[in-house]
Structure formats: C-alpha cells, structure tokens
Design an enzyme around this catalytic site. Sequence first.
Site, PDB file in Angstrom:
ATOM      1  N   ARG A  35      49.537  33.889  35.512  1.00 38.22           N
ATOM      2  CA  ARG A  35      48.177  33.738  36.029  1.00 38.22           C
ATOM      3  C   ARG A  35      47.564  32.382  35.693  1.00 38.22           C
ATOM      4  O   ARG A  35      46.861  31.788  36.519  1.00 38.22           O
ATOM      5  CB  ARG A  35      47.299  34.856  35.461  1.00 38.22           C
ATOM      6  CG  ARG A  35      45.890  34.906  36.013  1.00 38.22           C
ATOM      7  CD  ARG A  35      45.010  35.877  35.246  1.00 38.22           C
ATOM      8  NE  ARG A  35      43.782  36.192  35.957  1.00 38.22           N
ATOM      9  CZ  ARG A  35      42.753  36.824  35.427  1.00 38.22           C
ATOM     10  NH1 ARG A  35      42.816  37.233  34.160  1.00 38.22           N
ATOM     11  NH2 ARG A  35      41.661  37.067  36.140  1.00 38.22           N
ATOM     12  N   ASN A  88      39.180  34.415  40.608  1.00 37.12           N
ATOM     13  CA  ASN A  88      40.544  34.921  40.467  1.00 37.12           C
ATOM     14  C   ASN A  88      40.404  36.386  40.063  1.00 37.12           C
ATOM     15  O   ASN A  88      39.816  36.708  39.033  1.00 37.12           O
ATOM     16  CB  ASN A  88      41.295  34.124  39.393  1.00 37.12           C
ATOM     17  CG  ASN A  88      42.713  34.595  39.179  1.00 37.12           C
ATOM     18  OD1 ASN A  88      42.951  35.562  38.456  1.00 37.12           O
ATOM     19  ND2 ASN A  88      43.666  33.920  39.799  1.00 37.12           N
ATOM     20  N   SER A  89      40.914  37.268  40.902  1.00 33.10           N
ATOM     21  CA  SER A  89      40.677  38.698  40.711  1.00 33.10           C
ATOM     22  C   SER A  89      41.291  39.218  39.419  1.00 33.10           C
ATOM     23  O   SER A  89      42.265  38.664  38.898  1.00 33.10           O
ATOM     24  CB  SER A  89      41.260  39.487  41.892  1.00 33.10           C
ATOM     25  OG  SER A  89      40.633  39.135  43.096  1.00 33.10           O
ATOM     26  N   MET A  90      40.718  40.308  38.912  1.00 33.82           N
ATOM     27  CA  MET A  90      41.253  40.912  37.706  1.00 33.82           C
ATOM     28  C   MET A  90      42.669  41.424  37.988  1.00 33.82           C
ATOM     29  O   MET A  90      42.966  41.942  39.074  1.00 33.82           O
ATOM     30  CB  MET A  90      40.361  42.037  37.204  1.00 33.82           C
ATOM     31  CG  MET A  90      40.247  43.248  38.095  1.00 33.82           C
ATOM     32  SD  MET A  90      39.054  44.450  37.455  1.00 33.82           S
ATOM     33  CE  MET A  90      39.809  44.904  35.882  1.00 33.82           C
ATOM     34  N   THR A 528      36.776  41.994  40.882  1.00 39.17           N
ATOM     35  CA  THR A 528      37.623  41.138  41.704  1.00 39.17           C
ATOM     36  C   THR A 528      37.957  39.850  41.000  1.00 39.17           C
ATOM     37  O   THR A 528      38.567  38.987  41.561  1.00 39.17           O
ATOM     38  CB  THR A 528      36.943  40.815  43.039  1.00 39.17           C
ATOM     39  OG1 THR A 528      35.766  40.030  42.775  1.00 39.17           O
ATOM     40  CG2 THR A 528      36.538  42.065  43.757  1.00 39.17           C
TER      41      THR A 528
END
Length: 528
Positions: A35, A88-90, A528
Amino acid sequence: MTEDWRPRYAALLDALAASGELPDAWRPAFDAVPRHHFIPGDIWEQRATCVPVTTDAAWWDLVHRDVPIVTQVDDGRSDGPGIATSSNSMPTMVARMLTALDVADGQRVLEIGTGSGWNAALLAARLGSGNVTTVEIDPVLAERAAKVIKEAGYSPDVVWGDGARGWASGAPYDRVIATCSVRRIPYAWVRQTRPGGRIVAPLAGDFWSGALVRLDVGGDGVASGRFVGGARFMPMRSERPGPDAPVDSGTGRRGSPGALAVGTMAGLGFALYAGAKLPGVVMADGTPDGGYRLWLHDRKGSAATVTQDEVWSYGPRQLWEEVTAVHGAYVQDGSPDPGDFGLTVFPGGQRLWLRSPDTPLGWRTKPPVRCRPGPACAPPPWRTGGAVRPVAGEECRAARHSSPPPEPATGTRHRNPPPEPATGTRHRNPSPEPVTGTRHRNPSPEPVTGTRHRNPSPEPVTGTRHRNPSPEPVTGTRHRNPSPEPVTGTRHRNPPPEPDPTGPIQGRTGRNRGRFAYPKHCGDLADT
C-alpha cells in the site's frame, strides 16, 4: 521516508485474512503490491477535520492501519476549507469489493476512479496489466497514479476521462468496478459489460450514506442484483449538488421523540426503505457531544434534530413524524435486511426493489446532474497504455441535462486536443511549457506524442469521482452538499449550506428556540 515496512504490512494483511475479508485468491496480489507505494508524501488523517500528517512516523503508522487515507483536499486547491476530495480506501473495503467482483484469470476489468492507483495495481497483479483499464477524471491524480503504477511494475491502461461514460474503446469488459459513489448506475457501464459480466459499485442515496450493489448483466441489456453491505464513498464530481435552502432556526418547535429508539433509524435496511419512501429527505447521525443525535433535512428549508429526549423541528414539514410513520410501515413489511433489497438497471433508468425484481419499492429514472451542451465540456478521455499526459479542455459547469450524453468519440491515434486549457482546478492551468518530474504536473497545451490521443465528443462528458470543478471551489464530498464548516462523526453527512453559527441544538425554550446546525467533519470518507 524509510522504514522496514514488511513486518507491519504483513501483520495488516494477516489481520484482513483472519477476519475473512482477504481471501487466499487475492493474498498474492496484496503481497506483491504494498500500500505505501501508492501513498503520496502529503496526506491527511480523517478526524474532526482533515489533519495533515507531518512526521515520518505518523505517515507510516497511518499507512499500516486499516483506515482510509486522505490524499487530496479541496480538489487540489490551496485556499479551500480542507474537505477531503480523494483518498486511498481502507484495506478492508478494497479487499471486500475485489472479492465481490469475483474475477477469474483472463477476464478484463474496467475501474472507475483511479485515485491513488492502488486498486488498479492490485487488479493488474491478479489479472495482468493488459486486462485492466482504469479511468480518472482528475488529470493530476491520473498523472500521478500512472507514474506510481509503472514504478510498481505494472502498465494497465490509465485513461484521463469521464468514468460515467465508461471507456468504450476497450469494451466489452467482464467486470466493472467503481471506487466513487453514484446515485444512478450509468447505463454506459451496463452497455460496455458483456452478458454474464458483473458490476460492483457504491450506490449513494439521500437517506443512507452508501450501499454496495453487485449487479449481473444479462443478455437483454438489463443488469440486476442485490445490495451486499454498506460502502461510504465520495461521489462522482458531477453529482455534487447545488446549495440547499437554508434552515430558519427561528421556526424551531420542541417535541418528544416518542417511544421509538432513535438509533433504530440508522440501520442500512431501514435507510434503503426510507430512501424510497421519502425521496429528497437526508438523514445523518453521530455523537458530537457524546450523546447520540439524528439530523434530518429536505434541502428545501425543513429540518429536524432528534435525541432520545427531545425533537426540534424546523420549517413547514414535520420530518420526524414522517420518518416514524415510514418506520412503522417498514416494521409492517417485516423489517427487511439490506440483503433483501436489490436494484435493476435498464436503458431508461433504474429501480429499487424489495425481495424480488417483480416488487419494485421505488423508481429512480432521472439522470444525474450533467454538463451544459457545448464543446470540450470536460477533459477529453484518451488512453496511454500505462502513462497519462493530460490535455487541455474547458471546465465543466454542472447543469441539468435532459438525457445522458453519447459515448466518447474514439477518433484516430493522434488528434489534437481542444486549444483552451481547463481552469479552476488544482494544477490544471497549463504553463506555456509543461512542468515535469514533480508530483503535480501542469499539463502541456499540446498533446504528448507516442501515445494514443482521442478527440473528445462535442457533447458534454459526465462526471466521475474526480471531475474538473467549477471556477468556484466545490466544498462538497461524498454525500451531497456540506456546509461551509464540515461535519464530523456522522454516518450521513449532508448539512445545509448555511448552518446557524451558534452551534448544535441547545434545547432552548420560548421564542429563542434551539438552532439547527451540524458538527464539523473532515469529509465523507468513513470507510473508503
């Protein structure tokens, strides 16, 4: 920023796998695509406001937590109120949506809303770069995402364009996934999905913050499927609404909530039901003062705030009484769960149904806000095969449009873009010479050669998650129309544009009754 990130990232993935959110089929892709590679240096943490992350330790800590990360505020402008406009989504939500997509080797996927590029890279790692196309409306975000995806070793087609129109040049697709919320599933997505394919998208409503819908596309051009849980995402930029009518706090009337537990209104099943029965009524809930509170308003001047002890109503409507009446009907209908609701999308619109497509609960056929007809209303979409170079184009001014615009023109390999640059965005006013090698690049007025450039359609292009904003900064995020001061800690954050400055309801009596206002928030990210 340097850190031995592997142990912490592995621990995050192990936790996702243990919770059942990350299946074995997706674990290799997550292992291969860390990530942190897709998180820019300037980020914000979602708290009561969007709080800048200023130290390396805090940056790494946020990256390795199962939370969304704000990667852009105020559409990139430096003079805004600090509302999140990209994230940046979870990781949990990323894994959940990819699982719902149910991809198989060799299938081709269209992603709507590139954002940071992490999701597109995960798809490329699983399916191969040649099978992935991703569309982004914001040229700065598209440029950066293409760069970091390439650095990670992948080269999907990154398109700067309007995701509401899909990307017809690469159709048909086996799967379509959206990482921005929509109020109406664009029929272009259905048309560009082959029969037997699947669409996964967050659907936004007035009474609920968002629900994930999974649609299967039939050979008759109709897509239908059920909701598979909540999903709170930022809206397509074209679907940010105009200002709501102000609420006159002087009309406040104090009352009792009755025997009904206020918290029962927040369930997704009831929210889906009430959204169909009370169109235009917006619900939010939260705990701004440590106690649970519910907000309602109808965008036309009526509103209510509700606690377990009292109700304050404003304007001509008695919104709390209307909501409790609908709740009684919901209970009479068996108190259906979110999975009992579904959606059918067809060429003329879409309809919400309960338990079976043959029992429609509500119709939603009106197209969302579109651009006014005119040349170069939105940035022209064009594909680069792993890299993006923005082209100039006039900004889109939102207006209602009688029908969805046509598919984008595909044209030839090298066509000149419109001569006028886009305005009113973070980094879109091009300098005479393009600036390169930085995070935010000013686009050159002339297209970059060696890639595929397509002329935009003369008709307007509808918006997506990252639309060119209007000359005036748009303060709205995922859920409709926030006030000048953002809302925090609420599930459905959609305040009227002019809240009373005196703060939340104080429960005063007499002529100077309680005043209607929302608490602050960073932006509509939630999960999100």
